[in-house]
Design a protein around this motif. Structure first.
Motif, PDB file in Angstrom:
ATOM      1  N   ASP A   1       0.839  -1.198   0.000  1.00 55.44           N
ATOM      2  CA  ASP A   1       0.000   0.000   0.000  1.00 55.44           C
ATOM      3  C   ASP A   1       0.878   1.253   0.000  1.00 55.44           C
ATOM      4  O   ASP A   1       1.074   1.900   1.026  1.00 55.44           O
ATOM      5  N   ALA A   2       1.380   1.588  -1.183  1.00 55.10           N
ATOM      6  CA  ALA A   2       2.279   2.739  -1.307  1.00 55.10           C
ATOM      7  C   ALA A   2       1.551   4.034  -0.965  1.00 55.10           C
ATOM      8  O   ALA A   2       2.145   4.952  -0.399  1.00 55.10           O
ATOM      9  N   ALA A   3       0.253   4.094  -1.278  1.00 48.10           N
ATOM     10  CA  ALA A   3      -0.502   5.326  -1.006  1.00 48.10           C
ATOM     11  C   ALA A   3      -0.563   5.579   0.498  1.00 48.10           C
ATOM     12  O   ALA A   3      -0.420   6.720   0.954  1.00 48.10           O
ATOM     13  N   ALA A   4      -0.755   4.506   1.270  1.00 48.95           N
ATOM     14  CA  ALA A   4      -0.818   4.668   2.726  1.00 48.95           C
ATOM     15  C   ALA A   4       0.522   5.166   3.261  1.00 48.95           C
ATOM     16  O   ALA A   4       0.575   6.018   4.161  1.00 48.95           O
ATOM     17  N   VAL A   5       1.599   4.651   2.691  1.00 50.51           N
ATOM     18  CA  VAL A   5       2.930   5.086   3.137  1.00 50.51           C
ATOM     19  C   VAL A   5       3.163   6.543   2.762  1.00 50.51           C
ATOM     20  O   VAL A   5       3.727   7.316   3.540  1.00 50.51           O
ATOM     21  N   ALA A   6       2.697   6.936   1.583  1.00 48.35           N
ATOM     22  CA  ALA A   6       2.843   8.344   1.183  1.00 48.35           C
ATOM     23  C   ALA A   6       2.098   9.252   2.163  1.00 48.35           C
ATOM     24  O   ALA A   6       2.588  10.329   2.517  1.00 48.35           O
TER      25      ALA A   6
ATOM     26  N   VAL B   1       9.624   1.417   0.878  1.00 45.76           N
ATOM     27  CA  VAL B   1       9.234   2.739   1.364  1.00 45.76           C
ATOM     28  C   VAL B   1      10.011   3.812   0.608  1.00 45.76           C
ATOM     29  O   VAL B   1       9.456   4.846   0.227  1.00 45.76           O
ATOM     30  N   ALA B   2      11.287   3.552   0.351  1.00 43.82           N
ATOM     31  CA  ALA B   2      12.098   4.521  -0.383  1.00 43.82           C
ATOM     32  C   ALA B   2      11.595   4.702  -1.808  1.00 43.82           C
ATOM     33  O   ALA B   2      11.719   5.779  -2.391  1.00 43.82           O
ATOM     34  N   GLU B   3      11.005   3.642  -2.365  1.00 47.90           N
ATOM     35  CA  GLU B   3      10.482   3.725  -3.733  1.00 47.90           C
ATOM     36  C   GLU B   3       9.151   4.456  -3.802  1.00 47.90           C
ATOM     37  O   GLU B   3       8.690   4.798  -4.888  1.00 47.90           O
ATOM     38  N   THR B   4       8.515   4.648  -2.653  1.00 49.81           N
ATOM     39  CA  THR B   4       7.178   5.231  -2.663  1.00 49.81           C
ATOM     40  C   THR B   4       7.215   6.666  -3.168  1.00 49.81           C
ATOM     41  O   THR B   4       7.923   7.503  -2.609  1.00 49.81           O
ATOM     42  N   PRO B   5       6.461   6.939  -4.233  1.00 52.46           N
ATOM     43  CA  PRO B   5       6.484   8.308  -4.757  1.00 52.46           C
ATOM     44  C   PRO B   5       5.746   9.249  -3.819  1.00 52.46           C
ATOM     45  O   PRO B   5       4.634   8.980  -3.405  1.00 52.46           O
TER      46      PRO B   5
ATOM     47  N   LEU C   1      13.680   9.427   6.238  1.00 57.01           N
ATOM     48  CA  LEU C   1      13.574   7.958   6.242  1.00 57.01           C
ATOM     49  C   LEU C   1      14.831   7.328   6.826  1.00 57.01           C
ATOM     50  O   LEU C   1      15.940   7.607   6.378  1.00 57.01           O
ATOM     51  N   VAL C   2      14.651   6.506   7.847  1.00 59.23           N
ATOM     52  CA  VAL C   2      15.749   5.704   8.396  1.00 59.23           C
ATOM     53  C   VAL C   2      15.387   4.252   8.154  1.00 59.23           C
ATOM     54  O   VAL C   2      14.294   3.810   8.512  1.00 59.23           O
ATOM     55  N   ARG C   3      16.297   3.542   7.546  1.00 54.73           N
ATOM     56  CA  ARG C   3      15.981   2.155   7.185  1.00 54.73           C
ATOM     57  C   ARG C   3      16.826   1.200   8.010  1.00 54.73           C
ATOM     58  O   ARG C   3      18.040   1.140   7.857  1.00 54.73           O
ATOM     59  N   GLY C   4      16.142   0.448   8.864  1.00 55.45           N
ATOM     60  CA  GLY C   4      16.855  -0.546   9.651  1.00 55.45           C
ATOM     61  C   GLY C   4      16.789  -1.899   8.973  1.00 55.45           C
ATOM     62  O   GLY C   4      15.724  -2.328   8.532  1.00 55.45           O
TER      63      GLY C   4
END
Lengths: 277, 306
Positions: free
Chosen positions: B224-229, B254-258, B268-271
Motif C-alpha cells: 500500500d504505497a498510497a498509505a505510506v505516502a 518505502v524509499a520507492e514510494t512516490p 527515512l531511516v531504514r533498519g
C-alpha cells in the motif's frame, strides 16, 4: 471421463509426415532453431495425439483429460504443429509462429490451446508430471501425466529428484518418454555427459523401462498401448531416435540444433518427406 | 508463528479439501497435526526443494491449493526458478512457506540465515509476499493465502514469538498496514518478527517524551504505497525495521514510494541487514543488536532524529 478418441482416417505415419512438414515450414519462416529435436520427436507426438492421449480439442481444459508436458520445451514448434493437426487451433496459426505478438513462442506456452505447461528451462517437467499424477492417484481419478524429456535434460538434478519421488510413490499414472537422440547442445551426449547405462538408472529408481526405436510406428504404438507397463510403477519409454529424422541432410547433425533451413533447403526437405514411404 | 501457522492450516483444510501441504523433510514436531489429520493431502517429498515446488505446481494444475514448507533459503532460493516458471508464470495457487526468517537460526551459520528472500521474492511476478508480525497475523495470513488466487510467499520466524495483537485482529486485508500504536511524532514501520521490537522501542520512547506510532507491515506485495505516502506527510520521521536485506526489502519499498518532489516528506531511516555474511556463532538477539536492530539502537535513532 473423456472417450479415447483417435484421429479418424489418418495413420500415424502420415500424421508424423504432416507434423514434420509444418515444423520445417515454421522454423524456416521464423528463422528459428531446434528443428532437429522436433524432427526426432515427431513420430512419438503423432501417436500420442493420434489416439493415446484422452484429450478433446473442443475442451482443452477438461480437468479429467490426460496431460502432456513437453519438458523439452525448445521443440515447441513440433508440439504446436501436432496440436494444430489434432484440431486444437487453426493450422493458420502456425504460419505466424515466432512472429511478433503470436502466442506461439519459441518454447511452449500454456496459453496456447492444448499446451498443458510452459516449459523451456530444462528439468522442470517431470516434477510437474509427478504433481499431476499424485493428485490423480490420491483422488482415484484416471487421468494420466505424460512427460516428454530430452536426453540433455537428464543432466539436470531436478529430473532425478522427480524420478526418485515417482518410483517411491508408485505413480503408475506417470509416463516419461525420453527422446534419446544422443545429441545435446554442444555435441554427442556420450561425450559431454554420458547417460549410460540409462535403462539401468531408471530401473534403479523403480521405474518400468520400455526401450523402443522411436521412429518405428509399431514399436511406438505397442509401448503406448500398454500403460502402465507394470502396475504400481511409473513407466519410462526410452525412445532411441535420430536428431533431424526424416531429412537426410539434417539427420544426426548437431548444426540442426541451431540452424534454420533456407528456401532451397526447405524445398529439398519437403520433397524428401513427400517421397518417403 | 510456526504453531499458529499449522493450527490455522489445519483449520482451513477442514473445510477446504483443496488444501495440501508438502514439506522438504523439515518441520519435525511442527507439521504432525496436519499430517495426522489429512494424510491424503500431506507429503514429505524428501530433501528436494526443486521437486517440491514442481510437484506443488503440478498438484495446483490439478486443482489443489498447495503449501510448501522448508527453512528460509531452501524454501525460496534453492528452487527459485521453479517458483518463477512453474508457480508464478502459470499463476498457480502454490503457497511457499519459509520458517527461520532472518537470523532466527543465527547460531546455525550462514547457510541458515534468511536475509535476501524479501527482495528476491518481491521481484517475482504475481507472487504475494507476506511476513506476519506475530502469531495472530500468521494465522490470519494462512486464511488470506487460501483466498488469494495465485502464488504467494509466507515468511515466518520460529515458535514462541510474543503476541502483539493481544485483542486479536479481525482480518489481514491484502496490502494493508496495521496500526498497532498511535503516535504523533515518528513512525516505525516493522515487518515480520521485528514487530515486537518496534513496540518495545515505542514504549521506551514514550517514557522519553517521543510519541511514536507503530505500524505492522505484513504485506510486502501487494504494497500500500498510497498509505505510506500519507504517513510520510503525517510523520516527521519513518523508521523501517526488517530482519533482512533492506535494499529491495521494506526499506526499499518505502524509499520507492512516490511522494511528489514538492510534498513535505518524512526523513527515512531504514533498519535492516544489508550484505551480511556472518562467520561465527551469532544469536538472533546479538545479530540484531550488532546491526542496529536492537531496541536500544532504535530508541536512540528515533530520539535523536525527531
Amino acid at each position: 471421463m473423456i472417450p479415447n478418441s483417435s484421429v479418424p482416417a489418418s495413420n500415424p505415419s502420415a500424421v508424423a509426415r504432416s507434423i514434420r512438414k509444418s515444423l520445417l515450414r515454421m522454423v524456416h519462416h521464423a528463422n528459428a532453431s531446434h528443428v532437429g529435436g522436433g524432427l526426432s520427436i515427431a513420430d512419438v507426438l503423432a501417436h500420442l495425439y493420434g489416439g493415446v492421449l484422452r484429450v478433446d480439442p473442443s475442451r482443452p481444459n477438461d480437468p479429467e483429460r490426460d496431460r502432456l508436458i513437453l519438458s523439452k520445451g525448445h521443440t515447441a514448434a513440433a508440439l504446436y504443429a501436432t496440436l494444430a493437426e489434432r484440431g486444437f487451433f487453426p493450422s493458420e496459426w502456425l504460419d505466424h509462429y515466432g512472429e511478433e505478438h503470436s502466442p506461439l513462442t519459441g518454447h511452449t506456452n500454456h496459453l496456447v490451446p492444448g499446451v498443458d505447461a510452459s516449459t523451456g528451462a530444462l528439468g522442470h517437467g517431470l516434477s510437474l508430471g509427478c504433481g499431476i499424477a499424485l493428485a490423480m492417484q490420491r483422488d482415484r481419478r484416471p487421468a494420466r501425466a505424460f512427460v516428454v524429456l530430452s536426453d540433455g535434460e537428464l543432466d539436470e538434478g531436478s529430473t532425478w529428484e522427480a524420478a526418485l519421488f515417482a518410483g517411491h510413490h508408485q505413480l503408475e499414472g506417470l509416463i516419461a518418454i525420453v527422446d534419446y537422440n544422443q545429441i545435446q547442445s554442444f555435441g554427442n551426449v556420450c561425450e559431454i555427459l554420458d547417460l549410460e547405462p540409462l535403462a539401468d538408472k531408471w530401473r534403479a529408481f523403480r521405474w518400468q523401462v520400455v526401450e523402443i526405436d522411436g521412429h518405428d510406428h509399431d514399436q511406438i504404438a505397442g509401448a503406448l498401448a500398454r500403460l502402465p507397463a507394470k502396475a504400481g510403477s511409473p513407466t519410462v519409454i526410452l525412445a532411441r531416435t535420430v536428431k533431424g529424422k526424416g531429412v537426410s541432410f539434417m539427420e544426426g547433425e548437431l548444426l540442426w540444433h541451431y540452424r534454420s533451413p533456407d528456401g532451397a533447403q526447405l524445398e529439398r526437405a519437403l520433397r524428401e518427406l513427400d517421397d518417403s514411404p | 508463528m510456526r504453531t499458529a501457522f499449522v493450527e490455522a492450516l489445519v483449520e482451513v483444510a477442514r473445510t477446504d479439501p483443496r488444501v495440501w501441504l508438502l514439506t522438504g523433510d523439515l518441520g519435525f514436531s511442527v507439521l504432525e497435526p496436519f499430517a495426522e489429520r489429512f494424510p491424503e493431502r500431506y507429503v514429505n517429498v524428501g530433501v528436494a526443494e526443486q521437486n517440491m515446488v514442481g510437484i506443488a505446481s503440478g498438484l495446483a494444475m490439478a486443482g489443489k491449493v498447495v503449501f510448501t514448507y522448508s527453512i528460509a533459503n531452501f524454501a525460496t532460493l534453492r528452487c527459485l526458478e521453479q517458483i518463477r516458471n512453474d508457480a508464478c508464470y502459470h499463476d498457480l495457487p502454490v503457497k511457499v512457506v519459509a520458517v527461520g526468517a532472518g537470523l532466527t537460526y543465527g547460531s546455525l551459520g550462514y547457510t541458515h540465515h534468511g536475509l535476501e528472500d524479501i527482495p528476491i521474492m518481491r521481484a517475482l511476478p504475481r507472487l504475494a509476499v507476506i511476513a506476519p508480525g506475530d502469531p495472530v497475523e500468521a494465522a490470519l495470513a494462512v486464511r488470506e493465502l487460501v483466498r488469494w488466487p495465485g502464488p504467494a510467499y509466507l515468511r515466518l520466524g520460529k515458535a514462541g514469538e510474543p503476541v502483539v495483537h493481544r485483542d486479536g485482529l479481525a482480518e489481514l486485508p491484502a496490502s494493508k498496514l496495521i496500526l498497532v500504536r498511535e503516535g504523533r511524532g515518528p513512525a516505525i514501520l516493522a515487518t515480520g518478527s521485528m514487530l515486537p521490537t518496534a513496540v518495545d522501542a515505542a514504549n521506551q520512547l514514550a517514557g522519553l517524551g517521543v510519541d511514536t506510532a507503530v505500524y505492522s507491515v505484513p504485506w510486502l506485495k501487494p504494497f500500500d504505497a498510497a498509505a505510506v505516502a500519507t504517513l510520510a506527510r503525517k510523520h516527521s520521521l519513518i523508521h523501517t525495521l526488517e530482519e533482512g536485506q533492506r535494499s529491495g526489502g521494506l526499506g526499499g519499498l518505502v524509499a520507492e514510494t512516490p511522494g511528489g518532489a514538492s510534498a513535505p516528506r518524512a526523513r527515512l531511516v531504514r533498519g535492516g541487514l544489508d550484505d551480511l555474511c556472518l562467520h561465527e556463532v551469532v544469536s538472533q538477539k546479538a545479530g540484531r543488536e550488532a546491526n542496529g536492530l536492537g531496541v536500544e539502537a532504535i530508541v536512540e535513532a528515533l530520539r535523536k532524529g525527531s
